[in-house]
Design an enzyme around this catalytic site. Structure first.
Site, mmCIF file in Angstrom:
data_model
loop_
_atom_site.group_PDB
_atom_site.id
_atom_site.type_symbol
_atom_site.label_atom_id
_atom_site.label_comp_id
_atom_site.label_asym_id
_atom_site.label_seq_id
_atom_site.Cartn_x
_atom_site.Cartn_y
_atom_site.Cartn_z
ATOM 1 C CE1 TYR A 70 5.014 121.835 23.335
ATOM 2 C CE2 TYR A 70 5.081 123.864 24.873
ATOM 3 C CZ TYR A 70 5.220 122.424 24.755
ATOM 4 O OH TYR A 70 6.168 121.633 25.596
ATOM 5 C CE1 TYR A 74 8.349 124.398 28.467
ATOM 6 C CE2 TYR A 74 9.904 124.669 27.005
ATOM 7 C CZ TYR A 74 8.880 123.982 27.292
ATOM 8 O OH TYR A 74 8.330 122.989 26.551
#
Lengths: 401, 145
Positions: A356, A306
């Site tokens: 994103y 991440y």
């Protein structure tokens, strides 16, 4: 640590067999509802699964498109639905929830999805989402970035807190600005290189050199423009099925061989009150996942780490066992995360350069790596790690008998 | 004639638990909960002691002393409320009492972004980027100035 299962004892009951996504853009021109519909339809098609087969839905609690909204678009009849909290921190766990539901025989075909107009509507790099934009904005709760104890001091973005994490890392491990920015720059530049091989990436076609990275304007010192995640519009969905439904699907399975939703005091918030995410509790969560999956960090072929900012990639390398504590910056200088590195990571470009969608695009890429469909395909894939802070899921190409 | 825009402030939500905290913060004082049963002190506020779970605690005024752990210079405004305040400094402080405290960092002399981890700070009342007067960390003048 009190987890006592024998490594490799768990035989996966579920696999991801299909993925779907919309275009990733800055300005979708469509609602998150529409985007979710498109991504889910594409995932079902990719999985070779009928709408009427689906009996489970799992989503992020942050998603504006709830299960009921999905059922307006698709005549599914569910026996299971669930949501995972804490945004990006919990995101890998949607696959864990789907696997758990299937293992408990509460569902057979589960769709996991995320739909986010992160550019044209909810911008996570700003504070209007949590504080609103009324005449007087109220910072609520005690969780940064914009809680009551942070907002009034001008904490309005997660990356500000991550800049503070980075400063503590520098002090704790004696890393100067030059070395640190060289290490973080490897992440930004190499993820942009992956994006340039991925036609779906928002930054495809836009070169980023180490010089560009260093010359970029500083946002929250020492972080600059290219240390931060994109804000984009798009949706991603994945289809998870029970083991006896895997045969006959168009694409090979990505077996869900482990899942951990680590959570402890102050882990949930992007805040300054708890230890850094390379500390003992986080490493214990990683060990828990590796024991479940029956593999070691050395047996991970490729990873989706991440990247809210480059900082979380740095810390993840230590938490998840690829670098010693305090040494990930040196690991990055020596090896990087590119295609020839010991652990290629974020191979579609990640949040920094692809899009994103709150980690879902990065889980889709992890599935592609298992299935041989990545635009930066790693040669022999055994295990793919998906991890965010204290949460993780392991995807595997083989299923132990 | 156009009315001048009212500056947008970022105000903290005040709860029954935190009302005394914010009353003091607006006077430049930091209040910390202290456990009667085990002596622990903590921040941010919560209903029970994080160490022994007792609900028998009281507010105690902190010394106002601390040590800088980390700071960052914010150059970009992530909400229009702070657009007129950038650049400003955010800091993580280890209070003398033990808990961690987040606030702005200002300096009596010199640039606050030049303060280094380990430098002593004092908590004082001052303006914040959210447009409030609140307790926050101030770099103590160095011995050489």
């Amino acid at each position: 640590m009190h987890w006592s299962a024998q490594p490799g004892l768990v035989v996966p009951d579920a696999a991801v067999v299909g993925i779907g996504q919309t275009e990733f853009s800055r300005g979708s021109g469509r609602s998150e509802w529409e985007l979710a519909g498109e991504a889910i339809a594409a995932a079902l098609d990719d999985a070779g699964v009928e709408v009427s087969d689906v009996d489970g839905l799992v989503r992020s609690s942050y998603d504006s498109v709830d299960e009921a909204a999905v059922l307006r678009l698709f005549p599914m009849e569910l026996g299971f639905y669930g949501e995972v909290g804490y945004g990006g921190l919990g995101a890998p766990a949607v696959l864990g929830h789907a696997a758990a539901a299937i293992a408990a025989k509460q569902a057979r075909v589960v769709v996991c999805y995320r739909s986010l107009n992160g550019y044209s509507a909810t911008r996570y790099g700003r504070a209007e989402r949590s504080m609103g934009d009324a005449a007087a904005v109220v910072a609520r709760g005690d969780r940064a970035p914009s809680g009551a104890f942070a907002g009034p001091y001008g904490v309005v973005a997660p990356a500000q807190i991550m800049a503070l994490w980075l400063r503590r890392y520098q002090t704790d491990y004696g890393v100067g600005d030059e070395q640190l920015l060289s290490a973080l720059g490897r992440i930004a530049v190499e993820q942009r290189a992956y994006a340039n091989r991925n036609p779906a990436a928002v930054m495809n076609g836009k070169q980023l050199t180490a010089e560009d990275y260093r010359a970029a304007r500083r946002i929250y010192e020492p972080l600059g423009l290219y240390d931060l995640a994109l804000e984009t519009d798009g949706a991603v969905a994945m289809v998870v099925v029970a083991d006896d439904l895997v045969a006959g699907r168009p694409h090979p399975p990505a077996w869900i061989s482990g899942s951990v939703q680590g959570l402890y005091r102050f882990a949930e918030s992007i805040s300054v009150y708890g230890p850094l995410r390379n500390s003992a509790q986080y490493r214990a969560s990683a060990e828990r996942l590796y024991r479940q999956a029956g593999c070691s960090p050395g047996e991970v072929s490729v990873a989706s780490l991440y990247d809210a900012t480059t900082v979380t990639v740095l810390l993840s390398l230590e938490t998840w066992g690829f670098a010693e504590e305090g040494q990930a910056w040196r690991y990055l200088l020596d090896h990087g995360i590119g295609p020839d590195s010991p652990l290629p990571a974020n191979t579609s470009g990640g949040h920094l350069s692809e899009a994103y969608v709150h980690y879902f695009s990065m889980m889709a890429e992890a599935v592609r790596q298992c299935q041989g469909r990545s635009t930066s395909q790693v040669g022999t894939v055994r295990n793919v790690l998906c991890c965010s802070g204290s949460s993780g899921v392991m995807l595997s190409t083989t299923r132990p008998r | 004639m156009t009315t001048p825009a009212v500056p947008l402030r970022i105000v903290p939500e005040r709860t029954a638990l935190t009302e005394p905290y914010w009353d003091a913060a607006e006077r430049g004082l930091l209040m910390l909960q202290t456990c009667v049963a085990c002596g622990s002190t903590w921040h941010p506020p919560q209903p029970s002691c994080p160490d022994c779970r007792s609900t028998d605690w009281h507010w105690q005024e902190a010394s106002g002393r601390g040590e800088l752990l980390a700071s960052t210079l914010v150059r970009h405004a992530g909400h229009r409320a702070v657009a007129d305040h950038v650049p400003y400094v955010l800091a993580v402080v280890r209070l003398a009492e033990g808990p961690i405290f987040l606030s702005n960092l200002t300096a009596a002399a010199g640039a606050p972004e030049l303060a280094r981890p380990g430098d002593p700070v004092r908590l004082e009342l001052g303006p914040t980027p959210g447009g409030l007067m609140l307790v926050h960390a101030v770099v103590a003048p160095t011995a050489t100035t």
